[in-house]
Design a protein around this motif. Structure first.
Motif, PDB file in Angstrom:
ATOM      1  N   GLN A 184      -1.999  -0.783  -3.574  1.00  0.00           N
ATOM      2  CA  GLN A 184      -2.195  -1.121  -1.920  1.00  0.00           C
ATOM      3  C   GLN A 184      -3.776  -1.337  -1.805  1.00  0.00           C
ATOM      4  OE1 GLN A 184      -0.050   1.676  -2.550  1.00  0.00           O
ATOM      5  NE2 GLN A 184       1.484   0.187  -2.564  1.00  0.00           N
TER       6      GLN A 184
ATOM      7  N   GLU B 135       0.152  10.755 -12.965  1.00  0.00           N
ATOM      8  CA  GLU B 135      -0.987  10.833 -11.988  1.00  0.00           C
ATOM      9  C   GLU B 135      -2.266  10.500 -12.384  1.00  0.00           C
ATOM     10  OE1 GLU B 135      -2.357  14.098  -8.636  1.00  0.00           O
ATOM     11  OE2 GLU B 135      -0.491  14.490 -10.130  1.00  0.00           O
TER      12      GLU B 135
ATOM     13  N   ASN C  18      -4.755   7.573 -10.931  1.00  0.00           N
ATOM     14  CA  ASN C  18      -6.209   8.038 -10.780  1.00  0.00           C
ATOM     15  C   ASN C  18      -7.152   7.136 -11.473  1.00  0.00           C
ATOM     16  OD1 ASN C  18      -5.271   9.937  -8.846  1.00  0.00           O
ATOM     17  ND2 ASN C  18      -5.487  11.600 -10.344  1.00  0.00           N
TER      18      ASN C  18
ATOM     19  N   LYS D 205      -7.021   3.472 -10.197  1.00  0.00           N
ATOM     20  CA  LYS D 205      -7.667   3.233  -8.852  1.00  0.00           C
ATOM     21  C   LYS D 205      -9.028   3.526  -8.991  1.00  0.00           C
ATOM     22  CE  LYS D 205      -8.044   5.306  -4.262  1.00  0.00           C
ATOM     23  NZ  LYS D 205      -7.645   6.586  -3.224  1.00  0.00           N
TER      24      LYS D 205
ATOM     25  N   THR E  57     -11.232   0.098  -7.947  1.00  0.00           N
ATOM     26  CA  THR E  57     -12.507   0.302  -6.980  1.00  0.00           C
ATOM     27  C   THR E  57     -13.784  -0.088  -7.408  1.00  0.00           C
ATOM     28  OG1 THR E  57     -11.123   2.078  -6.160  1.00  0.00           O
ATOM     29  CG2 THR E  57     -13.480   2.061  -5.245  1.00  0.00           C
TER      30      THR E  57
ATOM     31  N   THR F 149      -4.599   2.745  -2.566  1.00  0.00           N
ATOM     32  CA  THR F 149      -4.140   3.618  -3.704  1.00  0.00           C
ATOM     33  C   THR F 149      -3.444   2.827  -4.444  1.00  0.00           C
ATOM     34  OG1 THR F 149      -2.450   5.215  -3.777  1.00  0.00           O
ATOM     35  CG2 THR F 149      -1.904   3.666  -2.208  1.00  0.00           C
TER      36      THR F 149
ATOM     37  N   LEU G 211      -0.562   3.397  -7.621  1.00  0.00           N
ATOM     38  CA  LEU G 211       0.354   4.275  -8.079  1.00  0.00           C
ATOM     39  C   LEU G 211       1.151   3.811  -9.452  1.00  0.00           C
ATOM     40  CD1 LEU G 211       2.188   4.970  -4.470  1.00  0.00           C
ATOM     41  CD2 LEU G 211       0.631   6.096  -5.773  1.00  0.00           C
TER      42      LEU G 211
END
Length: 288
Positions: A83, A130, A134, A137, A141, A153, A155
């Protein structure tokens, strides 16, 4: 985009365009960026100015499906969902610096996922969803912020191996469960047997204590009887009294055995020599 044109004299005309909420219009003059237009009705001086495009500030979703291989050589299908939205202060970079943001992000997602999963075994990949998300992301970013895009986010929604691998994993898990079940059942039976043996030992111990007390009571009673009989009957010795008691018990035994219809007893002479002689004679008769 919707626009309306009104005459504006010999120099051109006025155009009206509508910008929706959560959108920002990009206005160009003579092909060069001029300004951003906020939501509402805007006026353009056609053909000098044009609405080159609109940038949505809504949150977008990018779903990426890829196949990769784990460290233990198992091919898995990985589903990811990212997202993202355009940063308001960096609309210029998002519109002019990056032509196809979805395609660029998909390439970065595939590269990050493959490099992460290839260093993990299949079981570790399931456990590290997870951590992979991370890492994805963080990498997106770092790259996309320069293009005016913020990653809301990232996933990892699914890690799915081949159906044969899933079947094998289920069989292995079922075998482990059955082994654990058999072990627990054996432990339960062991405890039952131990407890039953302890109970039997305790029962036999208590029974022995009861028998010992019973015999002790009988001996005390016989002792008192012998003393009383000896003192009451003159000339009777203790041996005579014992012989009488033994004979009495002998008759009681015969009565008990005879009154039981299921008893099967053979009474033989108590003289062992006569018993041995009878056995020898019986064997001689059978030999003839």
């Amino acid at each position: 985009m919707s626009s309306h044109i009104l005459p504006a004299g010999a120099g051109g005309c006025c155009c009206f365009s509508i910008i929706s909420t959560s959108e920002v219009g990009v206005v160009e003059r003579f092909g060069k960026f001029d300004r951003f237009a906020e939501a509402g009705c805007i006026t353009l001086m056609c053909p000098i100015e044009i609405l080159a495009g609109k940038v949505s500030l809504r949150v977008h979703e990018l779903n990426v499906h890829l196949e990769t291989k784990t460290k233990d050589n198992v091919f898995v299908e990985v589903q990811t969902s990212v997202q993202y939205q355009v940063i308001r202060d960096k609309i210029y970079a998002s519109y002019y610096a990056l032509e196809k943001s979805d395609a660029q992000m998909k390439a970065y997602v595939c590269d990050t996922i493959r490099s992460a999963v290839c260093n993990l075994t299949l079981d570790a990949a399931f456990e590290s969803k997870e951590d992979i998300a991370n890492e994805l992301k963080s990498h997106l970013t770092e790259v996309m912020t320069g293009y005016g895009i913020s990653i809301v986010t990232a996933l990892v929604t699914d890690v799915s191996p081949d159906i044969k691998v899933r079947t094998s994993m289920n069989e292995i898990n079922a075998a482990k469960r059955l082994k654990e079940s058999a072990y627990q059942r054996a432990e339960g039976e062991k405890i039952l047997k131990v407890k039953r043996a302890e109970a039997e030992a305790e029962s036999m111990y208590l029974s022995g204590v009861g028998v010992a007390r019973q015999r002790k009571a009988i001996m005390m009673g016989l002792k008192d009887s012998i003393v009383d009989f000896s003192s009451s009957v003159q000339g009777a010795s203790s041996k005579d009294v014992m012989d009488l008691l033994v004979l009495n018990q002998y008759f009681d035994t015969l009565q008990t055995v005879g009154s039981n219809p299921s008893s099967k007893c053979i009474f033989v002479n108590s003289d062992t020599s006569e018993l041995t002689k009878g056995i020898i004679q019986g064997n001689s008769s059978m030999a003839r």
